[in-house]
Enzyme design. Sequence first.
Site, PDB file in Angstrom:
ATOM      1  N   CYS A  91     -19.801 118.531 108.204  1.00 45.14           N
ATOM      2  CA  CYS A  91     -18.814 117.802 108.996  1.00 45.14           C
ATOM      3  C   CYS A  91     -17.866 118.747 109.748  1.00 45.14           C
ATOM      4  O   CYS A  91     -18.298 119.438 110.656  1.00 45.14           O
ATOM      5  CB  CYS A  91     -18.059 116.818 108.115  1.00 45.14           C
ATOM      6  SG  CYS A  91     -17.229 115.498 109.041  1.00 45.14           S
ATOM      7  N   HIS A 192     -21.397 113.538 104.046  1.00 44.62           N
ATOM      8  CA  HIS A 192     -20.772 113.852 102.768  1.00 44.62           C
ATOM      9  C   HIS A 192     -21.562 113.107 101.697  1.00 44.62           C
ATOM     10  O   HIS A 192     -22.660 112.660 101.930  1.00 44.62           O
ATOM     11  CB  HIS A 192     -19.308 113.408 102.756  1.00 44.62           C
ATOM     12  CG  HIS A 192     -18.505 114.001 103.873  1.00 44.62           C
ATOM     13  ND1 HIS A 192     -18.027 115.290 103.840  1.00 44.62           N
ATOM     14  CD2 HIS A 192     -18.099 113.480 105.064  1.00 44.62           C
ATOM     15  CE1 HIS A 192     -17.349 115.543 104.952  1.00 44.62           C
ATOM     16  NE2 HIS A 192     -17.382 114.464 105.709  1.00 44.62           N
TER      17      HIS A 192
END
Length: 249
Positions: A91, A192
Amino acid sequence: MTHKIVVVYQSLLGIYGDRGNAMVLVKRLVWRGIDAELIMVEPGDPVPDDGLIYLLGGGEDWAQIAAVKALEEDRGLHRGLDAGGVLFAVCAGYQLCGHSFTVGDNDEVFAGLGLLDVETRRGDQRAVGEILTQWTKPDGSMSLITGFENHGGFTELGSDATPLAKVVVGVGNGSDGFDGALQDQVVAAYPHGPILPRNPELADYLLERALGVQLDRLPRPDVNAEHDQLRAERIRIVRTTKNRAEQTR
């Protein structure tokens, strides 16, 4: 020899529990009888240049800027990659590895680490929710990657970077239909979860890439069975949710 799994700047890039990725890597080495230790490095600490795998996680805009500044000043991560270490970036960690990324309402552009041939700019709307991607492994076989994405930046790959996986459900990089990037010693992705506990094959791929050897399946039938069951349930749920959404359109 004890292999170092290095979590880089968790105080800046650790808001989504991405430390779990490092814990999984250490465990999967130890379970195979390979010595490994988890190293936590914060801004101001020297980043070791002898890490096996380095990890950058998710974080806010200001944290990305601070992390880039500290890493450029330290250069330990760069030396570690030059020495053969592997970087796994998730990310915000993925975004700051590129040439540049934007932050704030005014989309101010900041220089990244330049480790990936990618550029990140804010998208029209935030990508939030479960993501499922199809990954072509080095042996040519296919594997699904499951995770959770939450990012406002969309990433465009240049010619030197290769997508990690094709999006089945979710957004990923943005308009290209893929998620993540591969280039030299860097592997990057948006999900995630943390992503590696959800996807043991991806964890072993990182270990194999860093060690330069092919690993046998983990000699823990109990762990393998639990992973397989949880993965199947997550994949079933996200596919069912997608099908229901399509039927109501």
